[in-house]
Design an enzyme around this catalytic site. Structure first.
Site, short mmCIF file in Angstrom:
data_model
loop_
_atom_site.label_atom_id
_atom_site.label_comp_id
_atom_site.label_asym_id
_atom_site.label_seq_id
_atom_site.Cartn_x
_atom_site.Cartn_y
_atom_site.Cartn_z
N LYS A 90 0.81 -1.22 0.00
CA LYS A 90 0.00 0.00 0.00
C LYS A 90 0.85 1.27 0.00
CE LYS A 90 -4.38 -1.89 1.46
NZ LYS A 90 -5.52 -1.85 2.39
N ARG A 101 -3.28 -10.42 4.91
CA ARG A 101 -3.71 -10.42 3.50
C ARG A 101 -2.60 -9.83 2.64
NH1 ARG A 101 -6.24 -6.85 -0.09
NH2 ARG A 101 -7.75 -7.81 -1.52
#
Length: 329
Positions: A270, A305
């Protein structure tokens, strides 16, 4: 309404353990020490009870959830698994790499992403899930969607878990679909929508506000017939948060254990990792993603994840070996 009183736990991964340390969420590898909470039977139950995601999955170690984005526009890997053939190939690779769960998504929720029409999202995801099951792959599957019809088609095709970034706030019928299926559901925090969430996110206290939001959504889910033990929480890293908001959430992640539900952490590749490390290309952020994954594991997160499954599985194996006490010492 359930009284979710936030109390901090202090995970301990150092060896030897303090004599009064107690197990966190059934795990023998991450421990906590909090004298006031240890005397409260409700707190003890929430902290110490094993977090069972599915009966077929272990509950004594962090689970690795591998990402399969069957989209043309996801922020890191859009277009790499957007056909049935490429999605199945990626799935096989993730299973071979050791993924415990496969997360199938047909709608990008990156900042600025547009809403995908219902029929398109179903066409992207349900056939892939059916093909995975037809290929004999039994790894549990999560459907990453905000929409009831998409989840229903995915569950019918062979999915096991619902992963909703809107925490049942986008489609009011998704709670019914999940409850009737008896499926676990992940409720994620987000401020705003993908179109607006990164415009100017603000909080008074991001950790407590995320905690309170998740507590409210858990109560809502239960009121709609979803069993409390079927609920998973996710602080929503990158969804309406600045770099500092993300860091504060990651540093205080263990607070979420007092909700009594498993924690899913999705921070792989991210933007905040790139902002801190100076790596602009999302696909090159694997090392930073591993650092965050290990930090989350040290705070007792039950599901990590990730895009880079093989690397994460290897890193967690070493982390567990280094933080597990041997019997008979």
């Amino acid at each position: 309404m359930t009284a979710f009183i936030p109390f901090r736990v202090s995970p301990r991964t150092d060896i030897p353990r303090p004599k009064n340390a107690l197990p966190l969420a059934g795990s023998a590898h991450v421990w906590w020490r909090d004298e006031s909470a240890a005397q409260n039977p409700v707190c003890r139950a929430r902290i110490m009870a094993p977090r069972v995601i599915l009966p077929s999955l272990p509950s004594d170690r962090p689970l690795v959830m591998g990402i399969v984005n069957v989209t043309p526009d996801s922020f890191s890997d859009g277009g790499t698994a957007d056909t049935l053939h490429s999605a199945l190939a990626r799935t096989r690779a993730l299973v071979d790499a050791g993924a415990d769960i496969l997360d199938i998504g047909g709608e990008s929720t990156r900042p600025g992403a547009s809403v995908v029409p219902l029929v398109d999202e179903i066409a992207r995801t349900a056939p892939v899930i059916a093909a995975i099951r037809a290929a004999g792959i039994t790894t549990p599957i999560s459907i990453d969607t905000r929409k009831a019809a998409v989840a229903e088609a995915a569950l019918h095709a062979g999915a096991d878990i619902v992963n909703d970034v809107s925490a049942l706030g986008w489609d009011p019928d998704l709670a019914r679909v999940t409850a009737e299926a008896g499926a676990p559901i992940c409720l994620m925090h987000a401020q705003g929508t993908p179109q607006t969430m990164q415009s100017d996110p603000r909080y008074g206290d991001v950790l407590l506000e995320v905690y309170d939001y998740l507590a409210r959504r858990m109560d809502y889910a239960v009121s709609k017939g979803i069993h409390p033990e079927r609920i998973i929480t996710d602080p929503g890293i990158g969804f309406g948060k600045t770099v500092q908001h993300n860091l504060t959430l990651l540093q205080g992640l263990a607070l979420l254990h007092s909700l009594g539900a498993p924690i899913l952490l999705g921070a792989s590749r991210k933007g905040f990792i790139g902002a801190i490390s100076g790596v602009q290309k999302a696909s090159a952020r694997m090392p930073g993603s591993l650092a965050v994954a290990l930090s989350a594991a040290a705070q007792g997160a039950q599901i990590i994840r990730v895009h880079d499954v093989a690397e994460t599985v290897q890193a967690l194996a070493l982390w567990r070996a280094l933080t597990t006490e041997e019997d008979g010492k």
